[in-house]
Design a protein around this motif. Structure first.
Motif, PDB file in Angstrom:
ATOM      1  N   LYS A  69       0.838  -1.210   0.000  1.00 19.67           N
ATOM      2  CA  LYS A  69       0.000   0.000   0.000  1.00 19.67           C
ATOM      3  C   LYS A  69       0.869   1.254   0.000  1.00 19.67           C
ATOM      4  CE  LYS A  69      -2.760  -0.138   3.438  1.00 19.67           C
ATOM      5  NZ  LYS A  69      -3.714  -0.314   4.541  1.00 19.67           N
ATOM      6  N   ARG A 107       1.060   3.991  -3.109  1.00 16.95           N
ATOM      7  CA  ARG A 107       0.830   5.426  -2.884  1.00 16.95           C
ATOM      8  C   ARG A 107       1.965   6.265  -3.462  1.00 16.95           C
ATOM      9  NH1 ARG A 107      -1.645   4.136   1.968  1.00 16.95           N
ATOM     10  NH2 ARG A 107       0.322   4.004   3.065  1.00 16.95           N
ATOM     11  N   ALA A 116      -4.676  -2.201  -3.685  1.00 18.05           N
ATOM     12  CA  ALA A 116      -3.886  -0.964  -3.767  1.00 18.05           C
ATOM     13  C   ALA A 116      -3.149  -0.898  -5.109  1.00 18.05           C
ATOM     14  CB  ALA A 116      -2.892  -0.888  -2.612  1.00 18.05           C
TER      15      ALA A 116
END
Length: 168
Positions: free
Chosen positions: A62, A66, A91
């Protein structure tokens, strides 16, 4: 083998100009991906990132997703053998689906993605126009994975290679 304490490592500035990065030897882990993520976001020349065998798990994945969401040049992401589960897979599906993603190859073989994560990845293929190669073999996807991908691929004319082996 070289042993590194990532708490003491500061990635060199040259890393931001590197087109290919491969970290080997299970040196990263979930805890240390946060130290590398900001550098990856600034590595605008990076086209290939290989973090296989790094024990990233869902949390590290994750964090990585990001940091790469608006990456301008990343074409290949190799994350095999990382213990990635459904949360990490979703994700990554969001990363693939993000505006501006140029990702062409996503290699996720030998993780623990499971049916829910496989469904999330399959769903993102409907809208994706960059991914040409997806490897999700050996991910505990179960018998419904093939059906999820069949639905996800309807309307997708970009994907050329899909490896779903060993998911029964």
């Amino acid at each position: 083998p070289l042993s590194m304490d990532w708490a003491e490592v500061v990635p060199p500035p040259e890393l931001t100009e590197c087109p290919h990065l491969r970290i080997t030897g299970d040196a990263l882990g979930t805890q240390n991906i946060a130290r590398l993520s900001p550098v990856l976001g600034r590595a605008t020349a990076l086209t290939r990132l290989d973090l296989s065998h790094q024990n990233l798990t869902d949390d590290g994945t994750k964090e990585l997703a990001r940091s790469l969401r608006s990456h301008p040049s990343l074409l290949t992401l190799h994350l095999a053998h990382n213990g990635i589960g459904s949360v990490g897979a979703i994700a990554l599906a969001m990363l693939v689906d993000s505006r501006g993603s140029k990702l062409e190859q996503l290699l996720l073989n030998d993780n623990k993605i499971g049916p829910q994560g496989m469904s999330g990845l399959a769903h993102t293929l409907r809208r994706n126009s960059t991914l040409t190669h997806l490897d999700v073999r050996a991910n505990r996807g179960g018998p419904g994975s093939a059906k999820s991908f069949a639905v996800g691929l309807s309307g997708n004319n970009k994907l050329r290679q899909l490896n779903l082996g060993e998911n029964a």
